[in-house]
Design a protein around this motif. Structure first.
Motif, PDB file in Angstrom:
ATOM      1  N   SER A  21       0.827  -1.200   0.000  1.00  0.00           N
ATOM      2  CA  SER A  21       0.000   0.000   0.000  1.00  0.00           C
ATOM      3  C   SER A  21       0.867   1.258   0.000  1.00  0.00           C
ATOM      4  O   SER A  21       1.960   1.282   0.553  1.00  0.00           O
ATOM      5  N   THR A  22       0.357   2.306  -0.607  1.00  0.00           N
ATOM      6  CA  THR A  22       1.060   3.587  -0.538  1.00  0.00           C
ATOM      7  C   THR A  22       0.606   4.395   0.678  1.00  0.00           C
ATOM      8  O   THR A  22       1.290   5.320   1.098  1.00  0.00           O
ATOM      9  N   ALA A  23      -0.546   4.028   1.241  1.00  0.00           N
ATOM     10  CA  ALA A  23      -1.068   4.746   2.402  1.00  0.00           C
ATOM     11  C   ALA A  23      -0.347   4.365   3.697  1.00  0.00           C
ATOM     12  O   ALA A  23      -0.114   5.215   4.551  1.00  0.00           O
ATOM     13  N   MET A  24      -0.001   3.096   3.841  1.00  0.00           N
ATOM     14  CA  MET A  24       0.624   2.636   5.089  1.00  0.00           C
ATOM     15  C   MET A  24       1.954   3.342   5.364  1.00  0.00           C
ATOM     16  O   MET A  24       2.170   3.809   6.477  1.00  0.00           O
ATOM     17  N   PRO A  25       2.857   3.445   4.396  1.00  0.00           N
ATOM     18  CA  PRO A  25       4.096   4.169   4.668  1.00  0.00           C
ATOM     19  C   PRO A  25       3.859   5.649   4.978  1.00  0.00           C
ATOM     20  O   PRO A  25       4.554   6.232   5.800  1.00  0.00           O
ATOM     21  N   PHE A  26       2.864   6.244   4.336  1.00  0.00           N
ATOM     22  CA  PHE A  26       2.540   7.644   4.611  1.00  0.00           C
ATOM     23  C   PHE A  26       2.113   7.814   6.065  1.00  0.00           C
ATOM     24  O   PHE A  26       2.599   8.698   6.769  1.00  0.00           O
ATOM     25  N   VAL A  27       1.207   6.940   6.512  1.00  0.00           N
ATOM     26  CA  VAL A  27       0.746   6.990   7.903  1.00  0.00           C
ATOM     27  C   VAL A  27       1.916   6.756   8.842  1.00  0.00           C
ATOM     28  O   VAL A  27       2.103   7.486   9.816  1.00  0.00           O
TER      29      VAL A  27
END
Length: 73
Positions: A21-27
């Motif tokens: 996911s690209t969201a998990m690293p952002f979070v």
């Protein structure tokens, strides 16, 4: 006690480091970095990284080594 705590931490934290996911690293990078500055979060995060959230040897009654003082004592 140590085993369930370690398993829970692994279950919660692993997706942030192994997800496609690209969201998990952002979070992980934004939210955790911000929260990590608010006490007592720095100490909690340091304990997680160091593996000292729970004493893994308490159940088998092993004590931490008694280290000599650094100044030759």
């Amino acid at each position: 006690m140590a085993r369930p705590v370690c398993q829970a931490l692994a279950l919660i934290l692993t997706p942030f480091y192994q997800s496609d996911s690209t969201a998990m690293p952002f979070v992980r990078d934004r939210l955790v970095a911000s929260v990590a500055r608010i006490p007592p979060a720095p100490n909690i995060l340091a304990s997680i990284v160091a593996g000292t959230v729970v004493d893994p040897f308490r159940r088998i009654e092993i004590k931490e080594a008694q280290w000599l003082p650094r100044c030759g004592g």
